[in-house]
Design a protein around this motif. Structure first.
Motif, PDB file in Angstrom:
ATOM      1  N   PHE A 263       0.851  -1.196   0.000  1.00 45.40           N
ATOM      2  CA  PHE A 263       0.000   0.000   0.000  1.00 45.40           C
ATOM      3  C   PHE A 263       0.887   1.246   0.000  1.00 45.40           C
ATOM      4  O   PHE A 263       0.666   2.198  -0.753  1.00 45.40           O
ATOM      5  N   VAL A 264       1.924   1.224   0.847  1.00 46.75           N
ATOM      6  CA  VAL A 264       2.810   2.389   0.970  1.00 46.75           C
ATOM      7  C   VAL A 264       3.575   2.601  -0.334  1.00 46.75           C
ATOM      8  O   VAL A 264       3.667   3.735  -0.843  1.00 46.75           O
ATOM      9  N   LYS A 269       4.538   6.914  -4.460  1.00 45.48           N
ATOM     10  CA  LYS A 269       4.990   7.406  -5.769  1.00 45.48           C
ATOM     11  C   LYS A 269       4.517   8.832  -5.990  1.00 45.48           C
ATOM     12  O   LYS A 269       5.261   9.689  -6.440  1.00 45.48           O
ATOM     13  N   LYS A 270       3.245   9.064  -5.682  1.00 44.35           N
ATOM     14  CA  LYS A 270       2.707  10.405  -5.980  1.00 44.35           C
ATOM     15  C   LYS A 270       3.294  11.445  -5.028  1.00 44.35           C
ATOM     16  O   LYS A 270       3.438  12.604  -5.389  1.00 44.35           O
ATOM     17  N   HIS A 271       3.685  11.021  -3.820  1.00 44.75           N
ATOM     18  CA  HIS A 271       4.371  11.969  -2.933  1.00 44.75           C
ATOM     19  C   HIS A 271       5.739  12.324  -3.516  1.00 44.75           C
ATOM     20  O   HIS A 271       6.147  13.478  -3.495  1.00 44.75           O
ATOM     21  N   ALA A 291       7.653   3.929 -11.743  1.00 47.53           N
ATOM     22  CA  ALA A 291       8.003   2.558 -12.143  1.00 47.53           C
ATOM     23  C   ALA A 291       8.258   1.663 -10.920  1.00 47.53           C
ATOM     24  O   ALA A 291       8.385   0.447 -11.049  1.00 47.53           O
ATOM     25  N   SER A 292       8.315   2.271  -9.729  1.00 47.59           N
ATOM     26  CA  SER A 292       8.614   1.495  -8.513  1.00 47.59           C
ATOM     27  C   SER A 292       7.484   0.517  -8.195  1.00 47.59           C
ATOM     28  O   SER A 292       6.310   0.847  -8.353  1.00 47.59           O
ATOM     29  N   LYS A 293       7.902  -0.673  -7.748  1.00 43.57           N
ATOM     30  CA  LYS A 293       6.883  -1.669  -7.403  1.00 43.57           C
ATOM     31  C   LYS A 293       6.922  -2.010  -5.920  1.00 43.57           C
ATOM     32  O   LYS A 293       5.921  -2.421  -5.340  1.00 43.57           O
ATOM     33  N   THR A 294       8.101  -1.871  -5.330  1.00 40.34           N
ATOM     34  CA  THR A 294       8.251  -2.279  -3.932  1.00 40.34           C
ATOM     35  C   THR A 294       8.837  -1.110  -3.123  1.00 40.34           C
ATOM     36  O   THR A 294       9.323  -0.128  -3.695  1.00 40.34           O
ATOM     37  N   ILE A 295       8.843  -1.300  -1.806  1.00 40.50           N
ATOM     38  CA  ILE A 295       9.449  -0.291  -0.939  1.00 40.50           C
ATOM     39  C   ILE A 295      10.943  -0.159  -1.239  1.00 40.50           C
ATOM     40  O   ILE A 295      11.484   0.940  -1.225  1.00 40.50           O
ATOM     41  N   ASP A 296      11.597  -1.263  -1.571  1.00 37.52           N
ATOM     42  CA  ASP A 296      13.026  -1.188  -1.915  1.00 37.52           C
ATOM     43  C   ASP A 296      13.233  -0.309  -3.151  1.00 37.52           C
ATOM     44  O   ASP A 296      14.178   0.470  -3.213  1.00 37.52           O
ATOM     45  N   ASP A 297      12.327  -0.440  -4.130  1.00 40.82           N
ATOM     46  CA  ASP A 297      12.423   0.417  -5.328  1.00 40.82           C
ATOM     47  C   ASP A 297      12.269   1.881  -4.925  1.00 40.82           C
ATOM     48  O   ASP A 297      13.010   2.750  -5.391  1.00 40.82           O
ATOM     49  N   ILE A 298      11.309   2.136  -4.055  1.00 43.78           N
ATOM     50  CA  ILE A 298      11.057   3.523  -3.600  1.00 43.78           C
ATOM     51  C   ILE A 298      12.315   4.057  -2.894  1.00 43.78           C
ATOM     52  O   ILE A 298      12.754   5.176  -3.152  1.00 43.78           O
ATOM     53  N   ARG A 299      12.895   3.234  -2.028  1.00 41.29           N
ATOM     54  CA  ARG A 299      14.098   3.673  -1.300  1.00 41.29           C
ATOM     55  C   ARG A 299      15.257   3.946  -2.265  1.00 41.29           C
ATOM     56  O   ARG A 299      16.044   4.866  -2.059  1.00 41.29           O
TER      57      ARG A 299
END
Ligand SMILES: Cc1cc2nc3c(=O)[nH]c(=O)nc-3n(C[C@H](O)[C@H](O)[C@H](O)COP(=O)(O)O)c2cc1C
Length: 306
Positions: A263-264, A269-271, A291-299
């Protein structure tokens, strides 16, 4: 819980899909005097929707915690304010400004601008738990029907403790300029505190809005997205070695304390698209964020660009 609430200062607005627990925490840490949840359905609360309760997570960083509810039936409003999930909130705000057709069609949000007696009954129904009740509304349905002064007086008569006026009509949605002059008329006409809302994006526009309206406080929505420092800038709070990255990580980690990582990851992404506003290469940052799918991608996106 504050004993009696001083309705003033600079506050972080209810923004559907954005005013999550993390965004509220960083806004409060940077100086927001009050923080609002996004609008939650009174009926949804009463019927025990888990999704609704999920929107109501809070942290102790929030100074004055406001929950915004919407609905058109006084019965559900009075039941909703008694809900356990609302216990921790200091203020109950009623949404009477939402212009989204799905909401208006149900007689909720800005539909209440056209039914002042019902809007008053809703305020009275929300007062059953003894907490301060505030109302956020727009100038009117359209430019031909500006009713902000009469509506404000009616909310005061019904027992509202404060009001926030968004200086646009329902027909305007989010386009055009907010009309602070109309808000000034409301401020002159009522005795309860008034917050000006619309087009405050920095210290200069804040000062202009406050001077133009004489309001007790100001509410900021889009100007605070990706820019929690707007609150300290406005209040003249000097932050030594400010780190946007640190705020981003606090936001992310706070969301992770309360919500499922999937969910996070999806919501953050929009943040990030707001956090990179004005940065060089923001197009690529947004592409990578989306394009991020996971929290690791976001990090990884955060570490790479911020
Ligand atoms: C995506 C989005 C979601 C919003 N959700 C809410 C909401 O849940 N409740 C509410 O009262 N206003 C909501 N608003 C309106 C804002 O709180 C605010 O009144 C409006 O954006 C004008 O302020 P600003 O110029 O500082 O953005 C929303 C606005 C946007 C852009």
């Amino acid at each position: 819980m504050p004993q009696s609430i001083d309705f003033k200062g600079v506050v972080f607005a209810p923004i559907a899909g954005y005013s999550d627990v993390g965004a509220r925490k960083v806004s409060a840490m940077r100086g927001a005097d009050m923080t609002y949840t996004e609008m939650v359905s009174a009926k949804g609360l009463v019927y025990g929707s888990e999704k609704t309760e999920d929107l109501l997570r809070t942290t102790d960083s929030e100074k004055i915690k406001c929950v915004q509810i919407f609905g058109s039936e006084p019965y559900y409003i009075s039941k909703a304010v008694e809900h356990k999930a609302l216990e921790k909130f200091d203020v109950i705000d009623i949404n009477m400004g939402c212009p989204v057709p799905k909401i208006v069609k149900n007689g909720e949000g800005s539909a209440l601008l056209e039914n002042i007696p019902l809007a008053q009954e809703i305020v009275r129904s929300a007062k059953v738990v003894g907490k301060p009740v505030t109302v956020k509304y727009r100038l009117g349905v359209n430019a031909q029907n500006i009713i902000a002064v009469d509506f404000g007086k009616a909310m005061q008569d019904a027992g509202a403790s404060a009001i926030t006026v968004h200086g646009r009509t329902r027909e305007q949605m989010y386009a055009g300029k907010a009309d602070w002059q109309e808000i000034a008329k409301v401020k002159k006409a009522v005795n309860i505190p008034v917050f000006v809302n619309g087009d405050i994006v920095d210290k200069t526009s804040y000062q202009e809005a406050m001077t133009a309206t004489g309001c007790d406080g100001a509410m900021i929505a889009r100007g605070a997205l990706g820019n929690p420092k707007i609150f300290s800038d406005i209040k003249g709070i000097d932050i030594e070695n400010y780190s946007l990255k640190q705020d981003i990580l606090t936001h992310l980690n706070t969301m992770l304390e309360f919500h499922h990582p999937n969910f996070v990851a999806c919501n953050f992404k929009k943040h990030l698209a707001y956090y990179c506003r004005g940065m060089r290469g923001q197009r690529q940052i947004k592409l990578d964020a989306y394009a991020s799918k996971t929290i690791d991608d976001i990090r990884r996106v955060i570490d790479r660009y911020f």
